[in-house]
Design an enzyme around this catalytic site. Structure first.
Site, PDB file in Angstrom:
ATOM      1  N   CYS A   1       1.200   6.228  -5.463  1.00  0.00           N
ATOM      2  CA  CYS A   1       0.156   6.758  -4.794  1.00  0.00           C
ATOM      3  C   CYS A   1      -0.342   5.530  -3.832  1.00  0.00           C
ATOM      4  O   CYS A   1      -0.500   4.369  -3.202  1.00  0.00           O
ATOM      5  CB  CYS A   1      -0.590   7.224  -5.546  1.00  0.00           C
ATOM      6  SG  CYS A   1      -2.300   5.494  -6.448  1.00  0.00           S
TER       7      CYS A   1
ATOM      8  N   HIS B   1      -3.233   2.768 -12.891  1.00  0.00           N
ATOM      9  CA  HIS B   1      -1.868   3.292 -13.074  1.00  0.00           C
ATOM     10  C   HIS B   1      -0.454   2.235 -12.921  1.00  0.00           C
ATOM     11  O   HIS B   1      -0.934   1.181 -13.217  1.00  0.00           O
ATOM     12  CB  HIS B   1      -1.343   3.873 -11.108  1.00  0.00           C
ATOM     13  CG  HIS B   1      -2.585   4.501 -10.838  1.00  0.00           C
ATOM     14  ND1 HIS B   1      -2.221   5.521  -9.891  1.00  0.00           N
ATOM     15  CD2 HIS B   1      -4.259   4.828 -11.214  1.00  0.00           C
ATOM     16  CE1 HIS B   1      -3.295   5.670  -9.478  1.00  0.00           C
ATOM     17  NE2 HIS B   1      -4.371   6.134 -10.340  1.00  0.00           N
TER      18      HIS B   1
ATOM     19  N   CYS C   1      -1.291   2.408  -4.154  1.00  0.00           N
ATOM     20  CA  CYS C   1      -0.220   1.608  -6.015  1.00  0.00           C
ATOM     21  C   CYS C   1       0.631   0.941  -4.521  1.00  0.00           C
ATOM     22  O   CYS C   1       1.256  -0.346  -4.409  1.00  0.00           O
ATOM     23  CB  CYS C   1       0.483   2.241  -6.757  1.00  0.00           C
ATOM     24  SG  CYS C   1      -0.598   2.578  -8.347  1.00  0.00           S
TER      25      CYS C   1
ATOM     26  N   GLU D   1       1.841   1.260 -11.665  1.00  0.00           N
ATOM     27  CA  GLU D   1       2.394   0.118 -11.044  1.00  0.00           C
ATOM     28  C   GLU D   1       1.159  -0.945 -11.057  1.00  0.00           C
ATOM     29  O   GLU D   1       1.610  -2.063 -11.135  1.00  0.00           O
ATOM     30  CB  GLU D   1       2.338   0.860  -8.902  1.00  0.00           C
ATOM     31  CG  GLU D   1       3.825   1.821  -9.634  1.00  0.00           C
ATOM     32  CD  GLU D   1       3.486   3.233  -9.409  1.00  0.00           C
ATOM     33  OE1 GLU D   1       4.073   4.123  -9.052  1.00  0.00           O
ATOM     34  OE2 GLU D   1       2.081   3.979  -9.885  1.00  0.00           O
TER      35      GLU D   1
END
Length: 153
Positions: free
Chosen positions: A80, A50, A83, A52
């Site tokens: 999310c 992801h 993260c 992040e």
């Protein structure tokens, strides 16, 4: 520099380069960009890639430390659960984001299931988690606890 605008610009990479979903992140410390990341899940076949997470990994290397104290992460979307946990582990000071998790759910990125699962007692989660206590595993933890030269988190 408008750091949130930069995160949004990075989120556009998936529209042309198709590396993953439409997410971007920038980590800033003392007014300077430390690292940037964008979603690369589908291009790397890594479900943890992801935006992040990518930015946090790069920031740790740049700063030479897994603790990113004093840093701020700017994200094109509310992080999310994975993260957000990494943000806490990294000790990032603040999160600034544009789109909400509701906005993400509307386009097919719905984390509600994961949030709900995390709030359940471990025995009630859909993915079975079997706790098998182990003396050798406990011995490793005890050795860590006694280790004089460990680098604590």
């Amino acid at each position: 520099m408008d750091f949130l605008a930069r995160a949004i610009e990075l989120s556009k990479k998936s529209l042309t380069d198709e590396p993953g979903g439409p997410f971007g992140a920038v980590i800033v410390k003392d007014g300077k960009v430390i690292s940037e990341g964008w979603n690369e899940v589908t291009s790397t076949n890594d479900p943890t890639a992801h935006a992040e997470m990518q930015a946090i990994r790069k920031a740790g290397k740049v700063m030479g430390d897994f603790r990113l104290a004093g840093a701020v992460i700017y994200s094109s979307c509310e992080p999310c659960p994975m993260c957000l946990a990494a943000i806490y582990w990294a000790r990032i000071e603040r999160v600034v984001y544009a789109n909400s998790r509701t906005d993400a759910a509307r386009i097919g990125f719905d984390d509600a299931y994961i949030y709900a699962q995390l709030s359940l007692d471990v025995v009630k989660r859909e993915i079975p988690c079997l706790h098998l206590p182990s003396l050798p595993a406990q011995a490793v933890f005890e050795a860590w606890a006694q280790k004089a030269d460990k680098k604590a988190y």
